[in-house]
Design an enzyme around this catalytic site. Structure first.
Site, PDB file in Angstrom:
ATOM      1  N   SER A   1       0.843  -1.194   0.000  1.00  0.00           N
ATOM      2  CA  SER A   1       0.000   0.000   0.000  1.00  0.00           C
ATOM      3  C   SER A   1       0.876   1.240   0.000  1.00  0.00           C
ATOM      4  O   SER A   1       1.669   1.453   0.924  1.00  0.00           O
ATOM      5  CB  SER A   1      -0.889   0.018   1.241  1.00  0.00           C
TER       6      SER A   1
ATOM      7  N   HIS B   1      -1.478  -1.436  -4.068  1.00  0.00           N
ATOM      8  CA  HIS B   1      -2.725  -1.095  -3.373  1.00  0.00           C
ATOM      9  C   HIS B   1      -2.787   0.422  -3.189  1.00  0.00           C
ATOM     10  O   HIS B   1      -1.883   1.035  -2.631  1.00  0.00           O
ATOM     11  CB  HIS B   1      -2.755  -1.805  -2.017  1.00  0.00           C
TER      12      HIS B   1
ATOM     13  N   ASP C   1      -5.035   3.555  -1.733  1.00  0.00           N
ATOM     14  CA  ASP C   1      -6.080   3.892  -0.770  1.00  0.00           C
ATOM     15  C   ASP C   1      -6.676   5.260  -1.066  1.00  0.00           C
ATOM     16  O   ASP C   1      -6.002   6.283  -0.940  1.00  0.00           O
ATOM     17  CB  ASP C   1      -5.498   3.873   0.647  1.00  0.00           C
TER      18      ASP C   1
ATOM     19  N   MET D   1      -9.341   8.026  -0.003  1.00  0.00           N
ATOM     20  CA  MET D   1     -10.094   8.447   1.186  1.00  0.00           C
ATOM     21  C   MET D   1     -10.644   9.845   0.971  1.00  0.00           C
ATOM     22  O   MET D   1      -9.959  10.716   0.437  1.00  0.00           O
ATOM     23  CB  MET D   1      -9.179   8.448   2.409  1.00  0.00           C
TER      24      MET D   1
ATOM     25  N   HIS E   1      -8.741   0.842  -3.534  1.00  0.00           N
ATOM     26  CA  HIS E   1      -9.634   0.638  -2.377  1.00  0.00           C
ATOM     27  C   HIS E   1     -10.333   1.962  -2.086  1.00  0.00           C
ATOM     28  O   HIS E   1      -9.702   2.921  -1.645  1.00  0.00           O
ATOM     29  CB  HIS E   1      -8.748   0.181  -1.196  1.00  0.00           C
TER      30      HIS E   1
ATOM     31  N   MET F   1     -12.432   4.252  -0.033  1.00  0.00           N
ATOM     32  CA  MET F   1     -12.977   4.544   1.303  1.00  0.00           C
ATOM     33  C   MET F   1     -13.677   5.901   1.224  1.00  0.00           C
ATOM     34  O   MET F   1     -13.208   6.906   1.757  1.00  0.00           O
ATOM     35  CB  MET F   1     -11.840   4.547   2.335  1.00  0.00           C
TER      36      MET F   1
ATOM     37  N   MET G   1     -11.224  -5.885   6.280  1.00  0.00           N
ATOM     38  CA  MET G   1     -10.410  -4.871   6.972  1.00  0.00           C
ATOM     39  C   MET G   1      -9.999  -5.417   8.337  1.00  0.00           C
ATOM     40  O   MET G   1     -10.850  -5.803   9.138  1.00  0.00           O
ATOM     41  CB  MET G   1     -11.196  -3.573   7.187  1.00  0.00           C
TER      42      MET G   1
ATOM     43  N   ASP H   1      -6.406  -6.359   4.835  1.00  0.00           N
ATOM     44  CA  ASP H   1      -5.828  -5.015   4.784  1.00  0.00           C
ATOM     45  C   ASP H   1      -5.776  -4.420   6.180  1.00  0.00           C
ATOM     46  O   ASP H   1      -6.816  -4.143   6.785  1.00  0.00           O
ATOM     47  CB  ASP H   1      -6.697  -4.150   3.856  1.00  0.00           C
TER      48      ASP H   1
HETATM   49  C1  DX5 Z   1      -6.087   1.665   5.921  1.00  0.00           C
HETATM   50  C2  DX5 Z   1      -5.777   1.330   4.497  1.00  0.00           C
HETATM   51  C3  DX5 Z   1      -4.671   0.376   4.349  1.00  0.00           C
HETATM   52  C4  DX5 Z   1      -3.345   0.839   4.874  1.00  0.00           C
HETATM   53  C5  DX5 Z   1      -2.717  -0.374   5.445  1.00  0.00           C
HETATM   54  O1  DX5 Z   1      -7.231   2.434   5.958  1.00  0.00           O
HETATM   55  O2  DX5 Z   1      -6.920   0.765   3.855  1.00  0.00           O
HETATM   56  O3  DX5 Z   1      -4.535  -0.071   2.999  1.00  0.00           O
HETATM   57  O4  DX5 Z   1      -2.491   1.383   3.922  1.00  0.00           O
HETATM   58  O5  DX5 Z   1      -1.553   0.011   6.060  1.00  0.00           O
HETATM   59  P1  DX5 Z   1      -0.805  -0.878   7.136  1.00  0.00           P
HETATM   60  O6  DX5 Z   1      -0.336  -2.116   6.416  1.00  0.00           O
HETATM   61  O7  DX5 Z   1       0.274   0.027   7.573  1.00  0.00           O
HETATM   62  O8  DX5 Z   1      -1.801  -1.205   8.224  1.00  0.00           O
HETATM   63 ZN    ZN Z   2      -6.549  -0.214   1.848  1.00  0.00          ZN
END
Ligand code: DX5
Ligand code: ZN
Length: 227
Positions: free
Chosen positions: A8, A33, A35, A37, A66, A68, A137, A175
């Site tokens: 990620s 990956h 993220d 947000m 992903h 969010m 998650m 994740d």
């Molecule tokens: C959290 C994200 C993850 C995050 C995971 O909201 O969806 O993808 O990057 O990071 P680590 O592996 O550091 O928990």
């Molecule tokens: Zn993620």
């Protein structure tokens, strides 16, 4: 089936994302990956389709995006156009999840449904035959570097059983909080797509961290650890 490692970039240097992608690809990353947000569904704000399109130009491996965000239906097409190969949406924000999953698939993108730690596996019951993957998650979404929630391990087994009952071989992604200390148990519990942010990018050598996590996942697949 093998285990796919998806570093990620949330924990990478956002001023040098191209370098981050190249580094983990050298270490054997199978996916990147990404993220997304929006500051509403989760307290943090990250990136949008323009950055995904730029990543797509440099990445050799597929992008696993992903979402969010509170209104994923509004942005699915933009992320598909930007180059997402995998697109996952949260069950918690989608009253018409079946429609959304099929809209993603119709765009030629693999459709994933994400469950927050407090969302029961039952939320997947009527969509289990339709999904291309499920994302469990193992932290509350929003930030990298959090601690793995132990209940996630049995949740992986429950999701696997549900997908199997639906006759769907779709892989399960995990994740949050994955590191070298827990990856073997996670793979043994059924995860086949592994996200790792801090364990890769907060390490002194992200290329090596990627390689080590992949090797540990492959070893666990060959000889699963006991429950
Ligand atoms: C959290 C994200 C993850 C995050 C995971 O909201 O969806 O993808 O990057 O990071 P680590 O592996 O550091 O928990
Ligand atoms: Zn993620």
């Amino acid at each position: 089936m093998s285990v796919l490692l998806a570093p990620s970039i949330l924990s990478a240097d956002f001023a040098a994302l191209g370098d981050a992608v190249a580094t983990v690809e050298r270490g054997g990353a199978d996916l990147i990956h990404v993220d997304v947000m929006d500051g509403h569904f989760v307290p943090n704000i990250t990136i949008g389709p323009a950055v995904v399109a730029s990543l797509k130009r440099v990445a050799k491996v597929p992008l696993d995006v992903h979402l969010m965000i509170t209104e994923p239906d509004r942005y699915i097409e933009a992320f598909a156009r930007a180059g997402a190969s995998y697109l996952s949406v949260h069950a918690e924000v989608l009253p018409h999840l079946h429609r959304t999953v099929h809209a993603i698939k119709d765009l030629g993108v693999k459709a994933g449904v994400v469950l927050n730690p407090s969302t029961p596996v039952a939320a997947l019951h009527d969509i289990a035959a339709d999904v291309d993957f499920v994302l469990v998650m193992s932290v509350n979404p929003g930030f990298g570097g959090q601690t793995f929630i132990p209940r996630s391990e049995s949740k992986l087994r429950e999701v696997r059983a549900l997908l199997d009952r639906a006759g769907n071989p779709a892989p399960i992604e995990i994740d949050g909080g994955v590191d070298l200390g827990n990856i073997a148990r996670i793979v043994s519990a059924g995860a086949r797509m592994i996200v790792a942010g801090a364990a890769v990018f907060n390490s002194p050598d992200p290329e090596r961290a990627t390689r080590d996590l992949k090797a540990a996942a492959a070893a666990a697949l060959a000889s699963p650890v006991a429950r």
